[in-house]
Design an enzyme around this catalytic site. Structure first.
Site, short mmCIF file in Angstrom:
data_model
loop_
_atom_site.label_atom_id
_atom_site.label_comp_id
_atom_site.label_asym_id
_atom_site.label_seq_id
_atom_site.Cartn_x
_atom_site.Cartn_y
_atom_site.Cartn_z
N GLU A 438 -8.08 25.01 -31.10
CA GLU A 438 -7.54 23.80 -31.24
C GLU A 438 -8.39 22.85 -30.43
OE1 GLU A 438 -6.63 22.11 -33.48
OE2 GLU A 438 -6.06 24.00 -34.23
C1 FAD Z 1 -7.16 33.89 -31.50
C2 FAD Z 1 -7.95 32.70 -32.03
C3 FAD Z 1 -7.34 32.12 -33.28
C4 FAD Z 1 -8.20 30.81 -33.81
N1 FAD Z 1 -7.89 30.53 -34.90
C5 FAD Z 1 -8.67 29.55 -35.40
C6 FAD Z 1 -8.25 28.74 -36.68
O1 FAD Z 1 -7.28 29.18 -37.43
N2 FAD Z 1 -9.06 28.08 -37.44
C7 FAD Z 1 -10.40 27.96 -36.67
O2 FAD Z 1 -11.28 26.91 -37.52
N3 FAD Z 1 -10.78 28.15 -35.56
C8 FAD Z 1 -9.94 29.14 -34.90
N4 FAD Z 1 -10.31 29.61 -33.78
C9 FAD Z 1 -11.55 29.11 -33.15
C10 FAD Z 1 -11.11 28.20 -32.05
O3 FAD Z 1 -10.81 26.65 -32.31
C11 FAD Z 1 -12.39 28.19 -31.07
O4 FAD Z 1 -12.69 29.21 -30.59
C12 FAD Z 1 -12.54 26.83 -30.19
O5 FAD Z 1 -12.73 25.68 -30.93
C13 FAD Z 1 -13.79 27.16 -29.38
O6 FAD Z 1 -14.99 27.34 -29.87
P1 FAD Z 1 -15.92 28.48 -29.47
O7 FAD Z 1 -15.17 29.68 -29.38
O8 FAD Z 1 -17.09 28.54 -30.39
O9 FAD Z 1 -16.51 28.06 -28.06
P2 FAD Z 1 -17.67 26.98 -27.69
O10 FAD Z 1 -17.46 25.86 -28.41
O11 FAD Z 1 -18.83 27.72 -27.71
O12 FAD Z 1 -17.56 26.69 -26.32
C14 FAD Z 1 -17.60 27.58 -25.06
C15 FAD Z 1 -17.48 26.84 -23.74
O13 FAD Z 1 -18.23 25.65 -23.68
C16 FAD Z 1 -17.48 24.46 -23.57
N5 FAD Z 1 -18.00 23.32 -24.28
C17 FAD Z 1 -18.36 23.31 -25.66
N6 FAD Z 1 -18.90 22.01 -25.83
C18 FAD Z 1 -18.80 21.38 -24.89
C19 FAD Z 1 -18.98 19.94 -24.50
N7 FAD Z 1 -19.41 18.91 -25.32
N8 FAD Z 1 -18.26 19.44 -23.27
C20 FAD Z 1 -17.86 20.45 -22.49
N9 FAD Z 1 -17.65 21.36 -22.60
C21 FAD Z 1 -18.07 22.11 -23.83
C22 FAD Z 1 -16.15 24.58 -24.22
O14 FAD Z 1 -14.97 23.97 -23.55
C23 FAD Z 1 -16.14 26.38 -23.70
O15 FAD Z 1 -15.52 26.41 -22.31
C24 FAD Z 1 -9.27 30.57 -33.16
C25 FAD Z 1 -10.05 31.19 -32.18
C26 FAD Z 1 -9.39 32.40 -31.59
C27 FAD Z 1 -9.69 33.35 -30.43
#
Ligand code: FAD
Length: 596
Positions: A438
């Site tokens: 989220e």
């Molecule tokens: C168990 C689980 C359930 C989930 N359920 C859903 C779901 O139902 N629907 C759905 O769509 N998604 C879902 N997700 C996905 C989840 O919302 C994402 O994993 C999350 O939004 C982060 O994206 P990412 O994993 O690609 O991390 P990334 O975006 O790659 O981020 C990696 C790191 O970089 C930081 N970062 C990235 N951009 C910036 C910035 N601009 N400034 C500062 N820091 C930054 C982040 O804070 C993080 O620490 C789920 C994930 C899991 C693990």
């Protein structure tokens, strides 16, 4: 772990601090005190007797994917059936689609109970409620008629499909495509990952809300549209009709919430329908995401409460060492560990953070209700601004609290906390995701500082501080609370100054936004919760002064409030000092030099 809903505290918050009956009268929903208390008691029974017993096994067993079908852990189907049959699923749904229209101020208590009892179980229905909100607010009449009633009742579920392998935080990168068809529908193609409840065996149909791009869409987030893509296309008689071309390709193997399916979802030219305007998908999805962020905050709170209950029970029965001031239980081989100051520090940190978050959850829920239900347009707008400011704080702070309090739960049990059988390590693993999904907590902090504080030059922040200050001034007139009130007064003045300082620093150098945001959010949360703790203390003192027949409850409230401002609130100072460290020390190091 034998979770019991903290009903006494919930009643204190709802009735004594936030006048839930008056709130319901304002919203004109006909709910009186007797009904509200009856619902909470039944909810507590459902959480404790039906949901909580499933939690341990759900972690052991997890979900299985066999031939494209996902099975949830043993007992989930039966509990979910009861959840639907007893009307819990439709609690918050809109009245015109056979929902019960309960205000969030009440439903948030029930949802906290579910999160505490089994986070995995709650995830399925939580997302459905968010999808209902988005569809109700932005969907066409035809889509609403075809899907909403079944989703509101819980017979069908909802998901949110945003994330793709290359597009997590940055949704501008998403690639899923939607091709317009002659009949006005769309063919949706692409792969989504990490989709909670993407496939499961609880409901007869699953309604996916999918972000995708139209062929002529502009690049970036301005070219994203929202589509309803059902597993089974609704037939005219309201039953699930033809199977759509989408499937679950895999289940993720994860650290926690193993009873909640997390799916790779493949959409292979699946039939979908546009929700809202073309290229406005992110705005529509935000309706769902705001609700989901509040719900994820409640996940942190629920976990914190469960860990506190576990820690307290153990601290009362575990016998180790003698109290430093001499034996407390001389008839036993040692004293219960609750006699030791450091154990009390951990328990009171758990208690005051959990109860403090419950206060803020209620205050936020009240704003969310007024935002949509207040008869006065001005009051709706005011509540909307306030809720927008609070949501990132609730999401990030509560989930950080959930993780900290769960970790304290492990600590309180000593080595036994690290062992599966006591349930503490599961709470820690289950809660870890809440800080990530989220929008990670780092992203919540950016949202707070960039959009909500810099966005209006800290005007809404100032209005919130003004409101808290009125209560603090009133508290200062009670002799017993004067010291606490003075400490809060200073903090509010400091928060106001810090708001101005931060706005100016960020305007001078944009790097400061990212550099200051996490500390600013934490600072704000500790002070805001402190303000609410003071209001709780005022109410408790008034009850004691009036000669209540429950002196223990109110005394404990006062003592907990005292602990919060003396031992927890000072954390705010560290965050203020840290953010003042500025961006330079973060950005000065050459990327290559990180490796040395
Ligand atoms: C168990 C689980 C359930 C989930 N359920 C859903 C779901 O139902 N629907 C759905 O769509 N998604 C879902 N997700 C996905 C989840 O919302 C994402 O994993 C999350 O939004 C982060 O994206 P990412 O994993 O690609 O991390 P990334 O975006 O790659 O981020 C990696 C790191 O970089 C930081 N970062 C990235 N951009 C910036 C910035 N601009 N400034 C500062 N820091 C930054 C982040 O804070 C993080 O620490 C789920 C994930 C899991 C693990």
């Amino acid at each position: 772990m034998n979770y019991q809903a903290p009903l006494r505290d919930m009643r204190f918050v709802l009735h004594e601090l936030f006048d839930v009956s008056g709130h319901c009268a304002r919203l004109n929903n006909g709910l009186d005190r007797e009904t509200i208390d009856g619902v909470l008691e039944e909810a507590a029974r459902f959480a404790a007797e039906v949901v909580s017993p499933l939690n341990r096994n759900s972690d052991e067993q997890g979900c299985q994917l066999i031939d494209g079908h996902v099975t949830t852990p043993q007992g989930f189907r039966d509990a979910y059936r009861q959840y639907v049959d007893n009307g819990w699923a439709s609690m918050t749904g809109p009245l015109e689609f056979a929902g019960q229209g309960f205000p969030q101020l009440i439903s948030a208590s029930f949802h906290e109970m579910l999160m505490a009892a089994s986070l995995s179980f709650r995830i399925y229905s939580g997302l459905t409620e968010g999808a209902v909100l988005a569809l109700h607010r932005h969907g066409s009449e035809a889509l609403k008629q075809a899907y909403l009633e079944k989703m509101v009742s819980g017979e069908w579920s909802g998901t949110m499909c945003l994330t793709e392998p290359q597009a997590g935080t940055d949704l501008a990168l998403l690639r899923t495509r939607a091709q317009p068809q002659a009949d006005g529908s769309y063919q949706v193609s692409g792969s989504k990952i990490f989709i909670s409840g993407g496939e499961q065996d609880l409901t007869a149909n699953i309604v996916h809300l999918v972000l995708a791009r139209l062929p002529d869409a502009p690049a970036g987030v301005k070219g994203i549209s929202l589509f309803l893509v059902p597993k089974f296309i609704a037939a005219a008689d309201g039953t699930p009709g033809p199977r759509n071309s989408l499937s679950c390709g895999a289940l993720e193997h994860k650290m926690g919430i193993k009873g909640a399916s997390t799916c790779v979802m493949n959409f292979d030219g699946a039939q979908g329908w546009l929700i809202g305007e073309a290229n406005q998908g992110l705005a529509c999805m935000f309706t769902m995401m705001n609700d989901a962020r509040f719900q994820v905050g409640l996940q942190g709170l629920g976990i914190a409460e469960a860990a506190f209950q576990g820690g307290l029970a153990y601290a009362r029965e575990r016998l180790q060492s003698r109290a430093i001031s001499g034996p407390v239980a001389p008839d036993k081989s040692a004293d219960p560990i609750i006699v030791h100051p450091d154990v009390r520090r951990m328990l009171l940190t758990q208690k005051t953070l959990s109860e403090g978050c419950r206060l803020l959850a209620a205050y936020t829920a009240l704003q969310l209700d007024l935002e949509h239900g207040d008869p006065q347009p001005e009051a709706r707008q005011k509540a909307s601004r306030r809720a927008a400011l609070l949501i990132p704080i609730v999401k990030a702070f509560f989930t950080d609290v959930g993780q900290e309090v769960a970790s304290l739960g492990v600590q309180l049990y000593g080595g036994h906390g690290y062992i599966r059988e006591w349930g503490m390590e599961q709470l820690m693993r289950d809660s870890r995701i809440t800080q990530l999904y989220e929008g990670t907590n780092g992203i919540q902090a950016l949202d707070l500082l960039r959009r909500k504080v810099l966005g209006d030059g800290a005007t809404e922040l100032g209005a919130l501080i003004d409101e808290l200050a009125v209560h603090v001034d009133a508290a200062g007139s009670q002799a017993a609370l004067r010291q606490m009130a003075e400490a809060m007064q200073q903090r509010l003045a400091e928060w106001r100054e810090l708001g101005t300082e931060v706005v100016e620093a960020c305007r001078r150098d944009v790097q400061e936004i990212g550099a200051m945001s996490v500390d600013f959010l934490a600072y704000s949360a500790y002070v805001l919760v402190g303000g609410l703790w003071l209001q709780a203390a005022v109410r408790a003192q008034a009850a004691l002064d009036a000669g209540t027949d429950e002196p223990g409850f109110y005394r404990a409230k006062l003592q907990a409030a005292d602990f919060y401002w003396r031992r927890v609130l000072p954390r705010a100072s560290a965050h203020r000092e840290s953010l003042r460290g500025g961006a330079h020390c973060l950005m000065a190091m050459d990327e290559a030099d990180f490796a040395f």
